[in-house]
Design a protein around this motif. Structure first.
Motif, PDB file in Angstrom:
ATOM      1  N   PHE A  26      -5.747  -5.601  -5.279  1.00 25.51           N
ATOM      2  CA  PHE A  26      -6.105  -5.591  -3.967  1.00 25.51           C
ATOM      3  C   PHE A  26      -6.343  -7.042  -3.227  1.00 25.51           C
ATOM      4  O   PHE A  26      -6.957  -7.771  -3.972  1.00 25.51           O
ATOM      5  CB  PHE A  26      -7.343  -4.827  -3.755  1.00 25.51           C
ATOM      6  CG  PHE A  26      -6.915  -3.429  -3.809  1.00 25.51           C
ATOM      7  CD1 PHE A  26      -6.839  -2.814  -5.379  1.00 25.51           C
ATOM      8  CD2 PHE A  26      -6.568  -2.535  -2.900  1.00 25.51           C
ATOM      9  CE1 PHE A  26      -6.546  -1.440  -5.631  1.00 25.51           C
ATOM     10  CE2 PHE A  26      -6.505  -1.197  -2.928  1.00 25.51           C
ATOM     11  CZ  PHE A  26      -6.275  -0.577  -4.503  1.00 25.51           C
ATOM     12  N   SER A  64      -8.298  -7.798  -1.247  1.00 26.94           N
ATOM     13  CA  SER A  64      -9.906  -7.766  -1.159  1.00 26.94           C
ATOM     14  C   SER A  64     -10.567  -7.783  -2.468  1.00 26.94           C
ATOM     15  O   SER A  64     -11.729  -7.630  -2.648  1.00 26.94           O
ATOM     16  CB  SER A  64     -10.313  -6.673  -0.390  1.00 26.94           C
ATOM     17  OG  SER A  64     -10.194  -5.348  -0.698  1.00 26.94           O
ATOM     18  N   MET A  70      -2.033  -2.255  -8.656  1.00 22.71           N
ATOM     19  CA  MET A  70      -2.153  -2.938  -7.738  1.00 22.71           C
ATOM     20  C   MET A  70      -3.371  -4.029  -7.762  1.00 22.71           C
ATOM     21  O   MET A  70      -4.398  -3.559  -8.146  1.00 22.71           O
ATOM     22  CB  MET A  70      -2.243  -2.089  -6.385  1.00 22.71           C
ATOM     23  CG  MET A  70      -2.291  -2.999  -5.068  1.00 22.71           C
ATOM     24  SD  MET A  70      -1.756  -1.985  -3.775  1.00 22.71           S
ATOM     25  CE  MET A  70      -2.245  -3.038  -2.342  1.00 22.71           C
ATOM     26  N   ARG A  81       0.782  -1.267  -0.129  1.00 22.43           N
ATOM     27  CA  ARG A  81       0.066   0.070   0.059  1.00 22.43           C
ATOM     28  C   ARG A  81       0.692   1.280  -0.076  1.00 22.43           C
ATOM     29  O   ARG A  81       0.450   2.224  -0.642  1.00 22.43           O
ATOM     30  CB  ARG A  81      -0.876   0.003   1.163  1.00 22.43           C
ATOM     31  CG  ARG A  81      -2.275  -1.208   1.098  1.00 22.43           C
ATOM     32  CD  ARG A  81      -2.880  -1.013   2.257  1.00 22.43           C
ATOM     33  NE  ARG A  81      -3.456   0.095   2.653  1.00 22.43           N
ATOM     34  CZ  ARG A  81      -4.902   0.589   2.120  1.00 22.43           C
ATOM     35  NH1 ARG A  81      -5.240  -0.060   1.072  1.00 22.43           N
ATOM     36  NH2 ARG A  81      -5.004   1.805   2.231  1.00 22.43           N
ATOM     37  N   ALA A 102     -11.519  -5.625  -4.569  1.00 21.85           N
ATOM     38  CA  ALA A 102     -12.010  -4.323  -4.840  1.00 21.85           C
ATOM     39  C   ALA A 102     -12.666  -4.123  -6.231  1.00 21.85           C
ATOM     40  O   ALA A 102     -12.433  -3.167  -6.951  1.00 21.85           O
ATOM     41  CB  ALA A 102     -10.855  -3.333  -4.508  1.00 21.85           C
ATOM     42  N   LEU A 103     -13.388  -4.985  -6.826  1.00 23.61           N
ATOM     43  CA  LEU A 103     -13.849  -4.880  -7.986  1.00 23.61           C
ATOM     44  C   LEU A 103     -15.076  -4.039  -8.011  1.00 23.61           C
ATOM     45  O   LEU A 103     -15.725  -3.794  -6.692  1.00 23.61           O
ATOM     46  CB  LEU A 103     -14.573  -6.311  -8.509  1.00 23.61           C
ATOM     47  CG  LEU A 103     -13.459  -7.441  -8.647  1.00 23.61           C
ATOM     48  CD1 LEU A 103     -14.333  -8.460  -8.968  1.00 23.61           C
ATOM     49  CD2 LEU A 103     -12.304  -7.139  -9.552  1.00 23.61           C
ATOM     50  N   PHE A 104     -15.397  -3.506  -8.949  1.00 20.76           N
ATOM     51  CA  PHE A 104     -16.533  -2.391  -9.030  1.00 20.76           C
ATOM     52  C   PHE A 104     -17.837  -3.023  -9.060  1.00 20.76           C
ATOM     53  O   PHE A 104     -18.116  -3.355 -10.165  1.00 20.76           O
ATOM     54  CB  PHE A 104     -16.412  -1.225 -10.169  1.00 20.76           C
ATOM     55  CG  PHE A 104     -14.932  -0.781 -10.057  1.00 20.76           C
ATOM     56  CD1 PHE A 104     -14.350   0.010  -8.791  1.00 20.76           C
ATOM     57  CD2 PHE A 104     -14.267  -0.393 -11.017  1.00 20.76           C
ATOM     58  CE1 PHE A 104     -13.147   0.560  -8.905  1.00 20.76           C
ATOM     59  CE2 PHE A 104     -12.829   0.092 -11.080  1.00 20.76           C
ATOM     60  CZ  PHE A 104     -12.415   0.693  -9.780  1.00 20.76           C
ATOM     61  N   PRO A 105     -18.667  -3.050  -8.115  1.00 25.56           N
ATOM     62  CA  PRO A 105     -19.742  -3.725  -8.152  1.00 25.56           C
ATOM     63  C   PRO A 105     -21.024  -3.331  -8.994  1.00 25.56           C
ATOM     64  O   PRO A 105     -21.712  -4.166  -9.729  1.00 25.56           O
ATOM     65  CB  PRO A 105     -20.383  -3.634  -6.846  1.00 25.56           C
ATOM     66  CG  PRO A 105     -19.918  -2.514  -6.148  1.00 25.56           C
ATOM     67  CD  PRO A 105     -18.610  -2.186  -6.785  1.00 25.56           C
TER      68      PRO A 105
END
Ligand SMILES: Nc1ncnc2c1ncn2[C@@H]1O[C@H](COP(=O)(O)OP(=O)(O)OP(=O)(O)O)[C@@H](O)[C@H]1O
Ligand SMILES: [Mg+2]
Lengths: 375, 271
Positions: A96, A98, A94, A62, A100-103
């Motif tokens: 991630f 988690s 990066m 990060r 961090a896909l755009f829902p």
């Protein structure tokens, strides 16, 4: 075949590192997540960060990505001080932990997101996305939303999205954790292939040491905000610099004792009434210094008859046998109570094995098979 | 147990009667021929016709709608911004004070809000009219919007915005392309809330409106004080109709959106 030059820019003092951590410290309140870390990573490296949960791997990533400010010290990318450069201006992508896909966007739009921010024309973007979908085997799911696919598929979308822009530096935070073994291996080779083709520098976090061994040019083993050792995978495995590293990577027997040195041979007295263990080392140990002998199970031979020509041999009895198909691990208990693991390849069928539980056996190893460590 | 036992039916009837009887009576009497509100004299739509001739009511309706649209839009923008800052900035000095100050108008008596705004407008010499009502409604609706939006933002995954930045967005683009679409439902319901609050506000509007601009609630209230006229009943019926249509439309739209999503899902499953 022409001999390939060995890729080892870290040994070349004229080589300029791509990433430089210079005395970087990161604190969250009064908790120190990264402690005075100095590290160089070179262009075209496949650099793996390995360490137990919470040791600061994600924090390092990060900071490289620009999502965490540095408390002390400097991070440089390609010689440029990054401390004041915002994430969108860094030549870094990066993936991630988690995902961090755009829902609200389809898989297709997720992968296209980064490309749309560049001056690329539409045709080129479409072609690039098709390539990424193929690579991650997601063609069938392009029109779905992230909540309509499985965890492993989501991980692949995250990977595709970070790869799409073909950045100079790619940070992958446990990119393959949710994939099954087969797909994981395929993707590992795929990553190595991409790396060879594009010359992208990869920094990858992984919990899977086998993965680190397979893909990495160098491995850094971390512990509570510190880097304990940085070396090539084989050096980490064969020549760990501490019992922590030896223990963290792979299986190991560790015997503690007191050293006494004669030439490049070191004798380790480790238990009353037992012969000293003889090892080879380039280091110097003071006489009587506490010292650890670390040896991998596969370098310990096991036999029923007393071996004649071994530098070290110890007598014990079999406590347990772990049969793993291609190999078996024998747990041998010494009279001192130490338990030594010895591994043999199962070249014979099980039925013809000569050793079984409670059998008295000899274990033996050469004087160069293990390493002597002072911590 | 039977689904429609006598107890269930009675309870349901009583409940609905309690809720809707006053409105039903109002609607029925709006079609009353007689000028006397309490005496039924046959069916007629003449009061609706008369209403359309009534300049004062039409003007007030127009002002009300203008005020509601402008103030709810303004309140949504400001309230969303305030919510964003409060949720995102994390802990900073005086955060509790700041957020407390944003939410204070929620519990402040409307009379006080209205009075203080009135004093302010007089102080700065602003003539009372549409502008002052818009400003006043924005002020008190903003905190409602900010409550609605910030409750959504608290559960918003910060790494989505980071991912957008990572992929080359400026912070503003990241907000517009990622954060805003995801929190859009909360922003829209904030807007609707602000809109309805503005539509039926009487107290604050009566402090901040001037002779040049009166809103419908003020108009109705002052008209009723002179006696309930069938015209008012007609006007109220129209308002009830508008609200009903609005609610039905909103639920239809959301139902269709979910149907579409289902279709998408099935289409995707077929590959
Ligand atoms: N924002 C934060 N505030 C406070 N502490 C934090 C924050 N982020 C991380 N930490 C702490 O810093 C340490 C390192 O966290 P980090 O996420 O880097 O671990 P990690 O090595 O990636 O672990 P894992 O393998 O579980 O992902 C942890 O002890 C964590 O609790
Ligand atoms: Mg992590």
């Amino acid at each position: 075949m022409a001999e390939q030059p060995v890729f080892a820019p870290w040994n070349d003092p004229s080589e300029k590192p791509l990433i430089q951590f210079q005395n970087v410290t990161k604190r969250f309140g009064d908790f120190t997540a990264i402690d005075d870390l100095t590290l160089d990573i070179f262009e075209k490296e496949f650099f793996a960060l390995l360490g137990p949960s919470g040791c600061g791997k994600t924090t390092m990533m990060r900071m490289l990505g620009g999502f965490e400010t540095v408390t002390n010290g400097t991070i440089k990318i390609a010689g440029q001080d990054m401390n004041k450069v915002p994430p969108n201006k860094r030549p870094v992508n990066m993936m991630f932990q988690s995902y961090a896909l755009f829902p609200h966007l389809s898989i297709y739009e997720n992968i296209a997101f980064g490309l749309r921010r560049t001056s690329m024309d539409k045709g080129a973007i479409d072609a690039r996305i098709a390539e990424m979908l193929k690579l991650t085997r997601l063609e069938k799911f392009a029109r779905r939303k992230p909540h309509q696919i499985s965890g492993g598929q989501r991980q692949r979308v995250a990977l595709a999205r970070s790869l799409a822009k073909a950045p100079k530096l790619l940070l992958l935070d446990e990119p393959l954790g949710a994939l099954d073994k087969k797909l994981r291996q395929d993707t590992q080779f795929e990553l190595m292939d991409i790396q060879e083709k594009t010359g992208t520098t990869f920094v990858i976090v992984t919990h899977d040491q086998e993965e680190a061994m397979t893909v990495a040019s160098r491995v850094a083993v971390m512990d509570e905000g510190l880097i304990v050792q940085v070396a090539t995978p084989d050096a980490i495995y064969e020549a760990p610099n501490s019992t922590y590293v030896a223990d963290f990577i792979g299986d190991v027997n560790i015997i503690e004792g007191r050293a006494s040195q004669s030439g490049n041979k070191t004798k380790l007295s480790w238990a009353e009434g037992q012969p000293n263990i003889i090892g080879t080392t380039t280091r110097t140990f003071e006489t009587g210094q506490t010292c650890h002998f670390a040896i991998r199970p596969e370098k310990v031979a096991i036999s029923v008859e007393e071996p004649t020509k071994a530098a070290n041999k110890l007598h014990g009895k079999i406590l347990d046998i772990a049969y793993l198909g291609n190999i078996s691990t024998y747990h041998v208990e010494l009279p001192t109570g130490h338990i030594i693991k010895a591994q043999t390849a199962n070249t014979r069928r099980l039925a013809r094995r000569t050793m079984t539980w409670e059998d008295p056996v000899w274990i033996s190893f050469t004087d160069t098979a293990g390493v002597l460590l002072d911590r | 147990m039977k689904r429609f036992s006598w107890f269930n039916v009675t309870a349901l009837t009583l409940g609905f009667a309690f809720l809707y009887l006053p409105m039903i009576i109002l609607v029925i009497y709006s079609f009353n021929e007689s000028k006397l509100v309490t005496v039924w004299a046959g069916f007629s739509t003449k009061w609706y016709g008369e209403l359309l001739q009534n300049e004062a009511f039409l003007n007030a309706a127009w002002v009300t709608i203008k005020v509601a649209v402008f103030s709810s839009t303004l309140a949504t923008i400001l309230g969303t911004m305030a919510a964003y800052v409060l949720v995102r900035a994390g802990r900073f000095k005086g955060r509790t004070l700041f957020s407390g100050m944003i939410y204070a108008p929620l519990v402040m008596p409307e009379v006080i809000t209205g009075l203080s705004l009135l004093l302010l407008f007089i102080g700065i010499g602003l003539d009372r009219g549409v502008l002052t009502i818009v400003l006043a409604h924005t002020t008190f609706a903003m905190c409602f919007v900010s409550v609605v939006v910030s409750s959504r933002l608290v559960s918003f995954d910060n790494s989505l915005e980071e991912a957008a930045l990572d992929l080359g967005c400026t912070p503003l683009q990241a907000f517009r392309l990622v954060t805003l679409p995801i929190i859009a439902p909360a922003v829209i319901s904030g807007w609707l809330l602000a809109f309805t609050l503005s539509l039926d506000d009487l107290v604050i509007a009566s402090f901040t409106s001037g002779p040049s601009a009166t809103t419908l609630p003020i108009k109705i209230f002052s008209a009723v004080r002179l006696g309930v006229s069938p015209e008012i009943n007609a006007l109220s019926t129209i308002m009830i109709a508008i609200v009903t249509i609005g609610v039905i439309a909103a639920s239809l739209i959301s139902k269709q959106a979910s149907l579409r999503q289902q279709r998408d899902e099935q289409a995707a499953a077929r590959g």
